[in-house]
Design an enzyme around this catalytic site. Structure first.
Site, PDB file in Angstrom:
ATOM      1  CG  HIS A  35      -2.621  14.131 -67.374  1.00 19.44           C
ATOM      2  ND1 HIS A  35      -1.982  14.290 -68.586  1.00 19.44           N
ATOM      3  CD2 HIS A  35      -2.396  15.270 -66.672  1.00 19.44           C
ATOM      4  CE1 HIS A  35      -1.379  15.481 -68.611  1.00 19.44           C
ATOM      5  NE2 HIS A  35      -1.625  16.097 -67.466  1.00 19.44           N
ATOM      6  CG  ASP A  37      -8.353  13.396 -71.423  1.00 21.90           C
ATOM      7  OD1 ASP A  37      -7.230  12.998 -71.033  1.00 21.90           O
ATOM      8  OD2 ASP A  37      -8.522  14.481 -72.016  1.00 21.90           O
ATOM      9  CB  SER A  68     -13.732  39.078 -81.778  1.00 20.50           C
ATOM     10  OG  SER A  68     -13.252  39.094 -80.437  1.00 20.50           O
ATOM     11  CG  LEU A 124     -11.003  29.359 -66.796  1.00 21.86           C
ATOM     12  CD1 LEU A 124     -11.687  30.577 -66.192  1.00 21.86           C
ATOM     13  CD2 LEU A 124     -10.987  28.214 -65.802  1.00 21.86           C
ATOM     14  CB  SER A 127     -11.124  27.192 -77.797  1.00 21.31           C
ATOM     15  OG  SER A 127     -10.843  26.103 -76.939  1.00 21.31           O
ATOM     16  CD  GLU A 159     -10.278  23.239 -79.740  1.00 20.41           C
ATOM     17  OE1 GLU A 159      -9.070  23.519 -79.913  1.00 20.41           O
ATOM     18  OE2 GLU A 159     -11.050  23.930 -79.054  1.00 20.41           O
ATOM     19  CG  ASP A 171     -11.973  21.423 -72.624  1.00 23.69           C
ATOM     20  OD1 ASP A 171     -12.006  20.836 -71.526  1.00 23.69           O
ATOM     21  OD2 ASP A 171     -10.953  21.985 -73.067  1.00 23.69           O
TER      22      ASP A 171
END
Length: 393
Positions: A35, A37, A68, A124, A127, A159, A171
């Site tokens: 928290h 960022d 996929s 983790l 995406s 995103e 990420d």
């Protein structure tokens, strides 16, 4: 990994009758710095050994054909008319390509097959792994001139604009810039970064999934942001140049704590202390002092639970159980909160006993089962076949 390579290559050959370029793209953990960022602070993530493996090749037909392996689903997208897919995973591919095209680049048609062992929904960042794999693959095939920092920004825009998640850039950044045996301290304001050694092969990263969904995370996330901004407005009365909590120090905050609600003070205090913990944790790693590093993880969890109030009973129980286990160096909740995983540093010789104790005691205290994932730090997204030199770090 060998089995996964064989599976993806075989599936690609079966579906498209071509030999693919293979891209390995990791998940990530955040060791400390939660928290921070969106307050332009600092985070300390690392790429991990759990990965997506993506095969990619040109097809010369002006379309994206993607499969996929894990979902056993296929899509076909027209490059001249990219539309949202009813397959959720396909929108990460469509979005990344759309953002590349918006930036003025012109990738041609390509085929994709991907699969891996990053758990979906465990925090983790599967995406970002898919976005990173696609972007590195496009650069490899079409020489678009994208460096890794630009790729990270494109992943973040994917995103925001195509999946509807207003995430930070951590990420995507660690996915593309991670290195083996190193953690990355990222300045979320400037995107400058430093790598620090994490070279204890006898320590495993153990993630314990609370199996609690993040059903409060989105709404409470917005509340926390507004509370931080409220504290910043008070500070601006004394230092107008302040933009956000990154520009505030504890001395200034404490001098004016009576001018804000107590809960706003605690939110701001946590963020300032967490930023300092990131810097201190990096010094610990430089000194190879994992005991001190682990203590900062515990302090981070205490702050997240008591001052920032984004933990939940189950996460607190997991940390409490972990504290009493042999071989544990540090533990804390990881991610937005209100569910998800705890991250634990455990000496390898104690991992099996640690896992057994967590499963048994968590079930006894909460009535819930937990899923446990064991991993180590690994490198960022890379091409497994061919020369990677054309993809700039």
């Amino acid at each position: 990994m060998t089995d996964l390579i064989k599976k993806i290559k075989s599936r690609f050959k079966e579906r498209f009758n071509e030999e693919p370029v293979l891209i390995q793209s990791p998940g990530r953990v955040n060791l400390i710095g939660e928290h921070t960022d969106y307050n332009d602070g600092f985070v300390l993530p690392a790429a991990i050994q759990k990965v997506i493996l993506l095969g990619i090749a040109k097809n010369g037909i002006g379309k994206i054909r993607a499969y996929s392996e894990d979902m056993d689903e296929a899509v076909e997208l027209d490059l001249n008319n990219l539309q949202k897919s009813d397959k959720h995973w396909a929108n990460y591919i469509k979005g990344a390509v759309s953002e590349v095209m918006k930036a003025g680049h012109k990738p041609k048609g390509f085929d994709v097959v991907f699969g891996g062992d990053i758990p979906i929904g465990a925090g983790l960042s599967s995406s970002a792994a898919l976005e990173g794999a696609v972007l590195v693959g496009l650069e490899k095939l079409f020489s678009l001139g994208l460096d890794r920092k630009r790729m990270a920004k494109i992943g973040q825009l994917t995103e925001h604009n195509h999946v509807g998640v207003n995430c930070g850039i951590m990420d995507q950044f660690i996915n593309l810039h991670g290195e083996a045996n190193k953690v990355l301290k990222l300045d979320c304001r400037s995107l400058e970064y430093e790598l620090y050694p994490f070279i204890r092969d006898d320590i495993k990263i153990v993630l314990c999934d609370s199996k609690v969904s993040h059903n409060l995370a989105d709404s409470e996330y917005n509340v926390r942001r507004s509370q931080c901004e409220e504290g910043v407005e008070v500070m601006k009365n004394y230092k107008p140049e302040i933009k956000n909590l990154r520009d505030v120090d504890l001395e200034l905050l404490n001098a004016h704590k009576d001018e804000m609600e107590e809960v706003v003070y605690r939110r701001c205090k946590y963020v300032l202390e967490e930023n300092e913990r990131v810097h201190a944790a990096c010094r610990d790693l430089e000194n190879n002092d994992f005991e001190a590093f682990g203590k900062r993880m515990f302090a981070s969890h205490d702050g997240l639970s008591n001052d920032y109030e984004v933990s939940c009973e189950e996460l607190d129980v997991l940390v409490d159980i972990a504290k009493n286990q042999p071989g544990l160096l540090g533990a804390r909740m990881m991610g937005g909160g209100f569910g998800g995983c705890t991250i634990n540093l455990v000496e390898e010789q104690h991992v099996e006993a640690f896992t057994d104790a967590i499963k048994e005691q968590y079930k006894a205290r909460t009535g819930k089962d937990t899923e446990i994932y064991i991993t180590q730090i690994n490198g960022g997204t890379q091409v497994l076949q061919g020369d990677e030199a054309d993809i700039k770090k």
